[in-house]
Design a protein around this motif. Sequence first.
Motif, PDB file in Angstrom:
ATOM      1  N   UNK A  54      45.493  30.164  31.338  1.00  0.00           N
ATOM      2  CA  UNK A  54      44.038  29.965  31.269  1.00  0.00           C
ATOM      3  C   UNK A  54      43.341  31.012  32.124  1.00  0.00           C
ATOM      4  N   UNK A  55      42.096  31.288  31.810  1.00  0.00           N
ATOM      5  CA  UNK A  55      41.284  32.141  32.680  1.00  0.00           C
ATOM      6  C   UNK A  55      41.212  31.482  34.056  1.00  0.00           C
ATOM      7  N   UNK A  56      41.273  32.272  35.137  1.00  0.00           N
ATOM      8  CA  UNK A  56      41.325  31.704  36.493  1.00  0.00           C
ATOM      9  C   UNK A  56      39.980  31.198  36.995  1.00  0.00           C
ATOM     10  N   UNK A  57      39.400  30.264  36.255  1.00  0.00           N
ATOM     11  CA  UNK A  57      38.135  29.640  36.649  1.00  0.00           C
ATOM     12  C   UNK A  57      38.416  28.661  37.791  1.00  0.00           C
ATOM     13  N   UNK A  58      37.626  28.676  38.854  1.00  0.00           N
ATOM     14  CA  UNK A  58      37.897  27.791  39.999  1.00  0.00           C
ATOM     15  C   UNK A  58      38.099  26.325  39.621  1.00  0.00           C
ATOM     16  N   UNK A  59      37.275  25.808  38.713  1.00  0.00           N
ATOM     17  CA  UNK A  59      37.401  24.396  38.334  1.00  0.00           C
ATOM     18  C   UNK A  59      38.731  24.120  37.648  1.00  0.00           C
ATOM     19  N   UNK A  60      39.191  25.060  36.822  1.00  0.00           N
ATOM     20  CA  UNK A  60      40.474  24.896  36.130  1.00  0.00           C
ATOM     21  C   UNK A  60      41.628  25.017  37.125  1.00  0.00           C
ATOM     22  N   UNK A  61      41.551  25.973  38.032  1.00  0.00           N
ATOM     23  CA  UNK A  61      42.593  26.131  39.038  1.00  0.00           C
ATOM     24  C   UNK A  61      42.737  24.862  39.873  1.00  0.00           C
ATOM     25  N   UNK A  62      41.623  24.230  40.186  1.00  0.00           N
ATOM     26  CA  UNK A  62      41.665  22.985  40.974  1.00  0.00           C
ATOM     27  C   UNK A  62      42.351  21.879  40.190  1.00  0.00           C
ATOM     28  N   UNK A  63      42.066  21.787  38.893  1.00  0.00           N
ATOM     29  CA  UNK A  63      42.711  20.763  38.063  1.00  0.00           C
ATOM     30  C   UNK A  63      44.209  21.012  37.984  1.00  0.00           C
ATOM     31  N   UNK A  64      44.602  22.280  37.784  1.00  0.00           N
ATOM     32  CA  UNK A  64      46.022  22.628  37.740  1.00  0.00           C
ATOM     33  C   UNK A  64      46.695  22.216  39.042  1.00  0.00           C
TER      34      UNK A  64
END
Length: 276
Positions: free
Chosen positions: A145-155
Amino acid sequence: MKNTLHLYNNDNVQVVAHRGAAGSNIPCNTIPAFDIALKGGASILEMDLFKSTDGKIFIFHTGKEPYQLNKNIDLTKLDSEEIKKLRLINVDFNPTQWGINSFDDVLEHFKGRCILNLDRIGDCIPDVINVVERHNMKDQVLLKHAPIPSVLKIIEDVAPDYMFMPIYMEEDNVSEIIEKMNINYIGAELVFKTEESPVIQPEYIESMKKRGKTLWGNAVLYNYKIPLSAGHTDDVSIIDDPDKGWGWLVDHGFDIIQTDWTYQCCKYLKDRGINH
């Protein structure tokens, strides 16, 4: 860092089948297309996921409904029973016998067979992880995934031990951030418009290799106006010279090539002695 990409193969350069190997009467993102890709030599299957209104996960690239279903609908607005009744169309816009596969069915069909790259999961990561855990297939899954802060936090919160690759567009500004998080950061997809882009420079490639990162390159050409690999594409490889496409990616340090021409790419890598 746990990397299980080679769980089922010893290829020096792994081939990813972009949505499987589709054509004629076999639609992409379906179990038949994925099966054909594995028969052609692919070691990783790339697939697109979405969630129905009742929380079920299915395989389909949303936004492509008019071209794969011949209907102006939004699958994310339908429940699972409505989705199961639909039939995909072929290249001549005639209906096929193939429906939209559930994620459960895909997981069970490919259990113990290959690595699955799950794409377009930003809106449903926790749900996707719950399904994977139910099938006990964590080691077969690659999240990208694109390294979007919100996505990184979910991961970090729900999938810290799953293989994860950020997608770097032109340059890498977040490696140091990700490496400080509780994320199984195994490598990155590098997207570059020109050979002058920062992520394709030898110094950057070498630095990633020294840190043990796996590099993913795209030969896929979904839009000729939006280059993903500075023109080193499937089209060049098939029509002109594979050394200018797939070969260039290999020679510049890529460990993974994503392609729409699975069999031909795999054959080239074997003929060149890169894979066995």
